[in-house]
Enzyme design. Structure first.
Site, PDB file in Angstrom:
ATOM      1  N   LYS A   1       0.842  -1.207   0.000  1.00  0.00           N
ATOM      2  CA  LYS A   1       0.000   0.000   0.000  1.00  0.00           C
ATOM      3  C   LYS A   1       0.873   1.252   0.000  1.00  0.00           C
ATOM      4  O   LYS A   1       0.563   2.231  -0.676  1.00  0.00           O
ATOM      5  CB  LYS A   1      -0.927  -0.019   1.232  1.00  0.00           C
ATOM      6  CG  LYS A   1      -2.041  -1.057   1.095  1.00  0.00           C
ATOM      7  CD  LYS A   1      -2.760  -1.311   2.416  1.00  0.00           C
ATOM      8  CE  LYS A   1      -3.664  -2.520   2.283  1.00  0.00           C
ATOM      9  NZ  LYS A   1      -4.275  -2.942   3.552  1.00  0.00           N
TER      10      LYS A   1
ATOM     11  N   GLN B   1      -4.519  -1.651   9.748  1.00  0.00           N
ATOM     12  CA  GLN B   1      -4.295  -2.948   9.099  1.00  0.00           C
ATOM     13  C   GLN B   1      -4.820  -4.072   9.988  1.00  0.00           C
ATOM     14  O   GLN B   1      -4.456  -4.177  11.156  1.00  0.00           O
ATOM     15  CB  GLN B   1      -2.793  -3.130   8.817  1.00  0.00           C
ATOM     16  CG  GLN B   1      -2.457  -4.405   8.074  1.00  0.00           C
ATOM     17  CD  GLN B   1      -3.033  -4.453   6.669  1.00  0.00           C
ATOM     18  OE1 GLN B   1      -2.998  -3.481   5.924  1.00  0.00           O
ATOM     19  NE2 GLN B   1      -3.600  -5.602   6.311  1.00  0.00           N
TER      20      GLN B   1
ATOM     21  N   ASP C   1     -11.179   2.571   4.418  1.00  0.00           N
ATOM     22  CA  ASP C   1     -11.460   1.144   4.221  1.00  0.00           C
ATOM     23  C   ASP C   1     -12.968   0.879   4.181  1.00  0.00           C
ATOM     24  O   ASP C   1     -13.389  -0.222   3.823  1.00  0.00           O
ATOM     25  CB  ASP C   1     -10.840   0.313   5.367  1.00  0.00           C
ATOM     26  CG  ASP C   1      -9.541  -0.356   4.949  1.00  0.00           C
ATOM     27  OD1 ASP C   1      -9.328  -0.534   3.727  1.00  0.00           O
ATOM     28  OD2 ASP C   1      -8.746  -0.707   5.843  1.00  0.00           O
TER      29      ASP C   1
END
Ligand code: NAP
Length: 280
Positions: free
Chosen positions: A49, A93, A116
């Site tokens: 990422k 994460q 997200d």
């Protein structure tokens, strides 16, 4: 033979566009990444990422925390990032190290920085069919279908897996696009009878070899979301690729299908979050 749904090629095009759009903003977008613990797969995902962002002119700041970090300290960091004017998007994460509950952490994110799409407000907006941040993997699947002009309206869609991160939001997105959706899970009875009706079959179960040729309607679009690690370390999806390829009309490879699209959709969300904040 099925047409390959080339997520890697499409993601590369999307990234070029994001790079141009990011460069046109008054300041570069900024993504804050929170990585707790030493999980090797998570380290690889975060590095990927960071690389994607760098390629697109998106700045990143990664907060690496020890696996022993307390729930309170993690929440305090999220709160600090919520308040930080320089941060447009926050990504925590997953999975978190054992002993940490991800739910309060995701609930603590400022919804307008939730790139997200996991905050309950964004999940609720998705369920209502209203605009918010959409989770990256389901959004990536839709973008891939659209890029290959695969119609959704009125088509039978079967999704394998009902997780809050993938299967469930994907079923909602397909429903919002007028697909007729069946959402399956580990308790579903006679899975092949359902999958054989699917014009669009998406597998997100995380079970290598689950989708066999006999479960696929000839000509169907088959999207394999899963990333299962084989004994030799290689990645494989849920679909028996060589057997399904002659039957399906469209098929994603693993890797190179949904994975790159997920990452491209994260960049899209970061750009959107940044644009909204910079327009205030
Ligand atoms: P998850 O939380 O483990 O959910 C798996 C889902 O599959 C559950 O709903 C489970 O049913 C269902 N399932 C398990 N076995 C099944 C079977 N035999 N038949 C039908 N359904 C079955 O996993 P996830 O986070 O959604 O991820 C799913 C897969 O996608 C994993 O392989 C993951 O690595 C991959 N993934 C890929 C990307 C990407 O970018 N490509 C992104 C995210 C995830 P129950 O609810 O009944 O347990």
């Amino acid at each position: 033979m099925a047409v390959k749904l080339d997520g890697a090629a499409l993601a590369a095009k999307i990234k070029m566009q994001i790079r141009e759009e990011a460069a046109a903003l008054p300041r570069p977008p900024m993504l804050a990444v929170v990585l707790a613990g030493e999980d090797p797969a998570s380290q690889i995902y975060v590095r990927g990422k960071e690389r994607d962002c760098a390629e697109c002119g998106v700045h990143t700041r990664t907060h690496r925390l020890p696996a022993e970090v307390s729930q309170g300290d993690l929440l305090a960091l999220v709160e600090q990032l919520n308040q930080d004017e320089a941060v447009d998007g926050i990504l925590v994460q997953l999975p978190l190290p054992e002993g940490l509950d991800p739910r309060p952490v995701l609930h603590a994110l400022a919804p307008e920085k939730d790139v997200d799409g996991f905050h309950p407000l964004n999940a609720g907006l998705l369920a209502l069919g209203e605009p918010g941040f959409q989770p990256c993997t389901p959004a990536g699947v839709l973008a891939l279908l659209d890029a290959y002009d695969i119609p959704i309206r009125g088509r039978r869609c079967v999704v394998l897996g009902r997780s809050h991160l993938v299967g469930r939001p994907l079923a909602q997105l397909l429903t919002a696009r007028d697909g007729t959706v069946t959402l399956c899970h580990s308790r579903t009875e006679d899975l092949p009878a359902l999958t054989r009706q699917a014009d669009i079959l998406v597998s997100a179960a995380g079970r290598a070899g689950l989708v066999t040729a006999g479960m696929v309607k000839p000509g169907a679009a088959v999207v394999d979301v899963a990333m299962n690690r084989r004994a030799d370390g290689k990645l494989t999806g849920d679909v028996d690729f060589p057997a399904v390829e002659p039957v399906a009309g469209f098929l994603t490879p693993v890797p190179g299908g949904v994975g790159p699209m997920t990452r491209a959709c994260l960049l899209k969300n970061v750009l959107r979050a940044s644009r909204l904040r910079q327009a205030r």
